[in-house]
Design a protein around this motif. Structure first.
Motif, PDB file in Angstrom:
ATOM      1  N   ASN A 102      48.957  24.005   9.113  1.00 13.65           N
ATOM      2  CA  ASN A 102      49.549  22.975  10.199  1.00 13.65           C
ATOM      3  C   ASN A 102      50.491  21.805   9.848  1.00 13.65           C
ATOM      4  OD1 ASN A 102      47.906  24.416  12.079  1.00 13.65           O
ATOM      5  ND2 ASN A 102      46.131  22.983  11.841  1.00 13.65           N
ATOM      6  N   ARG A 103      50.435  21.683   8.511  1.00 10.45           N
ATOM      7  CA  ARG A 103      51.249  20.472   7.545  1.00 10.45           C
ATOM      8  C   ARG A 103      52.747  21.205   7.596  1.00 10.45           C
ATOM      9  NH1 ARG A 103      47.921  17.597   3.046  1.00 10.45           N
ATOM     10  NH2 ARG A 103      46.456  17.216   4.768  1.00 10.45           N
ATOM     11  N   ASN A 104      53.530  20.300   7.655  1.00  6.72           N
ATOM     12  CA  ASN A 104      54.918  20.733   7.311  1.00  6.72           C
ATOM     13  C   ASN A 104      55.630  20.295   6.140  1.00  6.72           C
ATOM     14  OD1 ASN A 104      56.996  22.378   8.721  1.00  6.72           O
ATOM     15  ND2 ASN A 104      57.806  20.664   9.912  1.00  6.72           N
ATOM     16  N   SER A 105      54.735  20.126   5.015  1.00 11.67           N
ATOM     17  CA  SER A 105      55.385  19.730   3.928  1.00 11.67           C
ATOM     18  C   SER A 105      55.588  21.173   2.936  1.00 11.67           C
ATOM     19  CB  SER A 105      54.670  18.988   3.331  1.00 11.67           C
ATOM     20  OG  SER A 105      53.361  19.128   2.969  1.00 11.67           O
ATOM     21  N   LYS A 106      56.447  20.810   1.944  1.00 10.20           N
ATOM     22  CA  LYS A 106      56.431  22.021   1.029  1.00 10.20           C
ATOM     23  C   LYS A 106      55.426  21.955  -0.120  1.00 10.20           C
ATOM     24  CE  LYS A 106      61.259  22.799  -0.013  1.00 10.20           C
ATOM     25  NZ  LYS A 106      62.406  22.656  -1.138  1.00 10.20           N
ATOM     26  N   ASP A 107      54.824  20.897  -0.198  1.00  7.14           N
ATOM     27  CA  ASP A 107      53.539  21.007  -1.387  1.00  7.14           C
ATOM     28  C   ASP A 107      52.182  20.494  -0.730  1.00  7.14           C
ATOM     29  OD1 ASP A 107      53.756  18.111  -0.669  1.00  7.14           O
ATOM     30  OD2 ASP A 107      54.997  18.048  -2.506  1.00  7.14           O
ATOM     31  N   ILE A 108      51.152  20.322  -1.318  1.00  5.68           N
ATOM     32  CA  ILE A 108      49.963  20.197  -0.742  1.00  5.68           C
ATOM     33  C   ILE A 108      49.305  19.000  -1.499  1.00  5.68           C
ATOM     34  CG2 ILE A 108      47.446  21.099  -0.371  1.00  5.68           C
ATOM     35  CD1 ILE A 108      48.632  23.865  -0.664  1.00  5.68           C
ATOM     36  N   PRO A 109      49.453  17.775  -1.050  1.00  8.18           N
ATOM     37  CA  PRO A 109      49.069  16.642  -1.806  1.00  8.18           C
ATOM     38  C   PRO A 109      47.760  16.483  -2.427  1.00  8.18           C
ATOM     39  CG  PRO A 109      50.249  16.033   0.400  1.00  8.18           C
ATOM     40  CD  PRO A 109      49.948  17.366   0.256  1.00  8.18           C
ATOM     41  N   ILE A 110      46.852  17.088  -1.655  1.00  6.10           N
ATOM     42  CA  ILE A 110      45.511  16.623  -2.299  1.00  6.10           C
ATOM     43  C   ILE A 110      45.292  17.622  -3.476  1.00  6.10           C
ATOM     44  CG2 ILE A 110      44.424  18.472  -0.417  1.00  6.10           C
ATOM     45  CD1 ILE A 110      41.925  16.536  -0.728  1.00  6.10           C
ATOM     46  N   ILE A 111      45.896  18.769  -3.578  1.00  2.00           N
ATOM     47  CA  ILE A 111      45.820  19.747  -4.765  1.00  2.00           C
ATOM     48  C   ILE A 111      46.646  19.119  -5.942  1.00  2.00           C
ATOM     49  CG2 ILE A 111      46.593  21.876  -5.653  1.00  2.00           C
ATOM     50  CD1 ILE A 111      45.332  23.262  -3.133  1.00  2.00           C
ATOM     51  N   MET A 112      47.652  18.524  -5.605  1.00  5.78           N
ATOM     52  CA  MET A 112      48.554  17.711  -6.668  1.00  5.78           C
ATOM     53  C   MET A 112      47.947  16.536  -7.192  1.00  5.78           C
ATOM     54  SD  MET A 112      52.226  17.913  -4.963  1.00  5.78           S
ATOM     55  CE  MET A 112      52.901  16.687  -5.999  1.00  5.78           C
ATOM     56  N   ASN A 113      47.001  15.832  -6.431  1.00 10.36           N
ATOM     57  CA  ASN A 113      46.264  14.750  -6.931  1.00 10.36           C
ATOM     58  C   ASN A 113      45.343  15.236  -7.835  1.00 10.36           C
ATOM     59  OD1 ASN A 113      47.772  13.091  -5.649  1.00 10.36           O
ATOM     60  ND2 ASN A 113      46.267  12.797  -3.819  1.00 10.36           N
ATOM     61  N   HIS A 114      44.584  16.330  -7.549  1.00 12.19           N
ATOM     62  CA  HIS A 114      43.471  16.954  -8.306  1.00 12.19           C
ATOM     63  C   HIS A 114      44.093  17.338  -9.745  1.00 12.19           C
ATOM     64  CE1 HIS A 114      40.920  16.887  -4.918  1.00 12.19           C
ATOM     65  NE2 HIS A 114      39.637  17.049  -5.638  1.00 12.19           N
ATOM     66  N   LEU A 115      45.189  18.284  -9.579  1.00 13.34           N
ATOM     67  CA  LEU A 115      46.014  18.727 -10.659  1.00 13.34           C
ATOM     68  C   LEU A 115      46.382  17.494 -11.901  1.00 13.34           C
ATOM     69  CD1 LEU A 115      48.026  21.595  -9.194  1.00 13.34           C
ATOM     70  CD2 LEU A 115      45.771  21.721 -10.476  1.00 13.34           C
ATOM     71  N   LYS A 116      47.057  16.680 -11.082  1.00 14.04           N
ATOM     72  CA  LYS A 116      47.369  15.448 -11.851  1.00 14.04           C
ATOM     73  C   LYS A 116      46.180  14.805 -12.654  1.00 14.04           C
ATOM     74  CE  LYS A 116      51.510  13.897  -9.275  1.00 14.04           C
ATOM     75  NZ  LYS A 116      51.706  12.855  -8.073  1.00 14.04           N
ATOM     76  N   ALA A 117      45.028  14.607 -12.142  1.00 14.80           N
ATOM     77  CA  ALA A 117      43.877  14.063 -12.518  1.00 14.80           C
ATOM     78  C   ALA A 117      43.532  14.928 -13.745  1.00 14.80           C
ATOM     79  CB  ALA A 117      42.894  13.770 -11.676  1.00 14.80           C
ATOM     80  N   ARG A 118      43.391  16.221 -13.734  1.00 17.03           N
ATOM     81  CA  ARG A 118      43.109  17.087 -14.670  1.00 17.03           C
ATOM     82  C   ARG A 118      44.075  17.237 -15.811  1.00 17.03           C
ATOM     83  NH1 ARG A 118      39.419  21.690 -12.958  1.00 17.03           N
ATOM     84  NH2 ARG A 118      38.435  20.817 -11.053  1.00 17.03           N
ATOM     85  N   ALA A 119      45.108  17.059 -15.603  1.00 21.72           N
ATOM     86  CA  ALA A 119      46.298  17.249 -16.463  1.00 21.72           C
ATOM     87  C   ALA A 119      46.162  16.002 -17.480  1.00 21.72           C
ATOM     88  CB  ALA A 119      47.781  17.183 -15.951  1.00 21.72           C
ATOM     89  N   ALA A 120      45.960  14.788 -16.886  1.00 19.29           N
ATOM     90  CA  ALA A 120      45.891  13.592 -17.454  1.00 19.29           C
ATOM     91  C   ALA A 120      44.565  13.352 -18.506  1.00 19.29           C
ATOM     92  CB  ALA A 120      45.795  12.436 -16.523  1.00 19.29           C
ATOM     93  N   ASN A 121      43.569  14.235 -17.849  1.00 18.64           N
ATOM     94  CA  ASN A 121      42.271  14.235 -18.655  1.00 18.64           C
ATOM     95  C   ASN A 121      42.480  15.136 -19.632  1.00 18.64           C
ATOM     96  OD1 ASN A 121      39.558  13.957 -18.880  1.00 18.64           O
ATOM     97  ND2 ASN A 121      38.889  15.977 -17.619  1.00 18.64           N
ATOM     98  N   GLN A 122      42.999  16.083 -19.509  1.00 18.80           N
ATOM     99  CA  GLN A 122      43.256  17.212 -20.502  1.00 18.80           C
ATOM    100  C   GLN A 122      44.079  16.619 -21.595  1.00 18.80           C
ATOM    101  OE1 GLN A 122      44.525  21.295 -19.821  1.00 18.80           O
ATOM    102  NE2 GLN A 122      43.165  21.414 -17.902  1.00 18.80           N
TER     103      GLN A 122
END
Lengths: 168, 184
Positions: A102-122
């Motif tokens: 239903n969202r009209n954006s190219k990306d999925i912000p919630i997934i990006m937030n989770h991945l950013k957190a994981r990348a920072a953690n790693q």
């Protein structure tokens, strides 16, 4: 007459002796497990030959992976699973597929937030070099639009090394 | 002629045989453990290398991509909603009856159009083209995939697998807008 009686007594003694011998013989009899052991040895060899040290990854029953002739071995990485209903990150439901549609954006912000957190953690842990690997498990009937959004979100969060999980 | 029963049959064990029970116990533990580890479905992977994020605008990206395309060293395979396959960036000496022109003016480009068969993607015909291209250009290893939104992931994987099998192992995904293929 005496001879006959003696013979009978002797015969009875003999029969008693064989009875005793039979009794003792039954006590010693054991189950023959050699054939069972042979079967087990064959089974063990077969199982050891099939055993592989390739990592085993849990795939949800709701996801039917596509087939491939590739023979590269699976590796451990951050897992994104896309079933027909949910998007999961390492097995944890993150967002419903309908919500993303239903969202009209190219990306999925919630997934990006989770991945950013994981990348920072790693990166902060500093265990080896950050490779940005994502193991993508998607149902074969998923529309490409959704896959594109996931790939876009991964690409924007430094996870550029996408490994598509497939059935051999 | 009647045979006498073997004397060995009546001979009983005198306790000299090997005790196999501990070994049996060990096997009974080992075998179930290994059975649980047996791989019934073997999983594999296919690698995609996404371009690293940069801060250039989409127009700049399109220009850059078009320039890169002029080098003509990679194929672009596009799967459409109508179950047709378009092959862009093919070598000019690959002749085909299915060549169409896409776009207008400067951005116009020709593509091989592989029509659907039985309402499905014609992967056999794509395979024939890829084999021909690889025979003439064995150095080509790059292929990029684009797709319309409604195409199923399984179909894209089938096309990718086909290219990988034929030696086009450097697989990537491309946004159709960046190669001048704006589709609905």
């Amino acid at each position: 007459m005496n001879n006959l009686i003696k013979k009978n007594i002797h015969r009875r003694k003999l029969s008693n002796a064989s009875f005793v011998r039979e009794k003792t013989a039954k006590k010693v009899l054991t189950l023959n497990i050699t054939s069972l052991l042979d079967v087990m040895i064959i089974l063990l060899i077969f199982l050891l030959m099939n055993y592989s040290n390739v990592p085993q990854i849990h795939i949800s029953k709701n996801i039917q992976l596509p087939y491939s002739t590739s023979n590269e071995n699976l590796v451990y990485a951050t897992r994104i699973s896309i079933s027909k209903d949910w998007i999961l990150l390492d097995g944890e439901p993150i967002i419903a597929v309908d919500e993303v549609k239903n969202r009209n954006s190219k990306d999925i912000p919630i997934i990006m937030n989770h991945l950013k957190a994981r990348a920072a953690n790693q990166k902060s842990r500093g265990i080896g070099e950050f490779e940005g690997k994502i193991l993508l498990q998607a149902d074969r009937e998923i529309r490409f639009e959704l896959i594109k959004k996931i790939l876009y979100s991964c690409g924007k969060t430094e996870y550029n090394n996408i490994l598509l999980t497939l059935i051999q | 002629m009647a045979f006498k029963p073997s004397e060995g049959l009546s001979r009983t064990s005198d306790g000299q045989s090997l005790n196999l029970i501990p070994m049996l116990n060990l096997f009974l533990v080992l075998i179930p453990m290994l059975i649980t580890m047996v791989v019934t479905v073997k999983l594999t992977i296919m690698q995609l290398n996404l371009p690293s994020p940069d801060k250039t605008s989409s127009a700049q990206k399109q220009k850059k991509s078009m320039k890169e395309r002029e080098k003509r060293d990679d194929l672009i395979v596009v799967l459409t909603n109508e179950k047709n396959i378009l092959v862009l960036g093919y070598p000019e000496d690959i002749s085909s009856n299915n060549i169409i022109r896409l776009g207008k003016g400067k951005n116009a480009q020709s593509a091989i159009r592989i029509p659907r068969t039985n309402k499905k993607f014609s992967f056999d015909m794509l395979n024939r083209y890829i084999v021909r291209i690889r025979e003439n250009y064995p150095d080509w290893t790059k292929v990029r995939f684009g797709s319309d939104d409604d195409v199923q992931y399984g179909d894209i994987i089938s096309a990718m697998d086909l290219c990988r099998r034929n030696g086009l192992s450097d697989i990537n995904i491309v946004d159709l807008n960046t190669v001048g293929l704006k589709r609905k």
